[in-house]
Enzyme design. Structure first.
Site, short mmCIF file in Angstrom:
data_model
loop_
_atom_site.label_atom_id
_atom_site.label_comp_id
_atom_site.label_asym_id
_atom_site.label_seq_id
_atom_site.Cartn_x
_atom_site.Cartn_y
_atom_site.Cartn_z
N HIS A 22 0.84 -1.20 0.00
CA HIS A 22 0.00 0.00 0.00
C HIS A 22 0.88 1.25 0.00
CE1 HIS A 22 -3.10 -2.64 2.29
NE2 HIS A 22 -3.63 -2.41 1.11
N LYS A 46 -16.72 -6.77 6.43
CA LYS A 46 -15.53 -7.59 6.16
C LYS A 46 -14.91 -8.14 7.45
CE LYS A 46 -13.49 -6.32 1.73
NZ LYS A 46 -12.26 -5.82 1.11
N ARG A 95 -2.19 -5.60 -8.45
CA ARG A 95 -1.02 -6.45 -8.22
C ARG A 95 -0.83 -7.47 -9.31
NH1 ARG A 95 -3.18 -7.58 -2.33
NH2 ARG A 95 -5.04 -7.20 -3.56
N SER A 133 -2.86 -7.72 2.79
CA SER A 133 -3.11 -7.63 4.23
C SER A 133 -3.52 -9.00 4.75
CB SER A 133 -4.22 -6.62 4.53
OG SER A 133 -3.88 -5.36 4.06
P1 ADP Z 1 -9.94 -3.41 -0.24
O1 ADP Z 1 -10.79 -3.91 0.88
O2 ADP Z 1 -10.40 -2.13 -0.85
O3 ADP Z 1 -9.58 -4.45 -1.27
P2 ADP Z 1 -7.18 -3.31 0.58
O4 ADP Z 1 -6.69 -2.59 1.77
O5 ADP Z 1 -6.97 -4.78 0.53
O6 ADP Z 1 -8.66 -2.92 0.52
O7 ADP Z 1 -6.56 -2.69 -0.73
C1 ADP Z 1 -6.72 -1.34 -1.08
C2 ADP Z 1 -6.17 -1.14 -2.47
O8 ADP Z 1 -4.77 -1.38 -2.44
C3 ADP Z 1 -6.73 -2.09 -3.53
O9 ADP Z 1 -6.79 -1.41 -4.75
C4 ADP Z 1 -5.71 -3.19 -3.58
O10 ADP Z 1 -5.71 -3.83 -4.85
C5 ADP Z 1 -4.43 -2.40 -3.36
N1 ADP Z 1 -3.36 -3.21 -2.79
C6 ADP Z 1 -3.40 -4.06 -1.75
N2 ADP Z 1 -2.20 -4.64 -1.53
C7 ADP Z 1 -1.37 -4.13 -2.48
C8 ADP Z 1 0.00 -4.36 -2.84
N3 ADP Z 1 0.75 -5.24 -2.21
N4 ADP Z 1 0.50 -3.66 -3.87
C9 ADP Z 1 -0.28 -2.79 -4.55
N5 ADP Z 1 -1.56 -2.56 -4.31
C10 ADP Z 1 -2.12 -3.21 -3.27
#
Ligand code: ADP
Length: 171
Positions: A22, A46, A95, A133
């Site tokens: 992130h 969630k 990703r 995450s």
């Molecule tokens: P959500 O519940 O919106 O999927 P996340 O916190 O999992 O929330 O992810 C938020 C955003 O960050 C999403 O667009 C996700 O694809 C992106 N994201 C999550 N992990 C990574 C990573 N390792 N690299 C790049 N983008 C990421």
């Protein structure tokens, strides 16, 4: 015909918890926009490990060194929140191909709801493409070292939270 105001971008997500992946996206976005708001979605359905306040607090501390960024949380419809913040740009991270279908659906739905808002996809450094995450929580829960996937304060928060959850018996 209208032009998109590219000054402020919103990077929404659950951030449960924020990872180095992130943060890589936040850094890239902060180089492109004058102001990037990392917006923590409450997303109670969630069943997040961390409360909204805890996730927001971790985001705030982790992005503090990155210029042009700020942290916030929201619980209304994303496009309404984006408009309320005076923005027209949503940042999402991509990703791998596996992210594509869901992100594509989300972006088109948001466009249907509010045509003036654009979603911009950014790719992290290759080493973060496997990072999520969910995986970080799973490794931490099983006692693995997540030090190279999250900042130290997030690692400490995970240790504390998982310790609390197991009644202090095991981290
Ligand atoms: P959500 O519940 O919106 O999927 P996340 O916190 O999992 O929330 O992810 C938020 C955003 O960050 C999403 O667009 C996700 O694809 C992106 N994201 C999550 N992990 C990574 C990573 N390792 N690299 C790049 N983008 C990421």
């Amino acid at each position: 015909m209208w032009f998109i105001d590219m000054r402020t971008a919103i990077y929404p997500g659950s951030f449960d918890p924020i990872t180095n992946g992130h943060l890589d996206i936040v850094q890239r976005a902060a180089r492109l926009f004058d102001r990037v708001i990392v917006a923590v979605a409450q997303n109670e359905t969630k069943k997040p490990l961390f409360t909204t306040e805890e996730r927001l607090d971790l985001v705030r501390q982790c992005i503090a060194p990155i210029a042009n960024t700020e942290a916030d949380s929201f619980d209304d419809l994303l496009v309404k929140y984006v408009a309320r913040k005076g923005s027209q740009v949503i940042i999402r991270g991509l990703r791998a191909v596996s992210d594509f279908e869901f992100e594509f659906q989300l972006a088109l739905m948001n466009r249907k709801l509010e045509g003036r808002i654009e979603t911009i996809f950014m790719m992290p450094k290759e080493t973060y493409t496997f990072l999520s995450s969910r995986i970080v929580k799973e490794i931490a829960r099983l006692g693995g070292d997540v030090g190279c996937f999250v900042p130290p304060i997030v690692q400490q928060a995970l240790t504390r939270k998982l310790g609390e959850r197991s009644g202090g018996a095991r981290v």
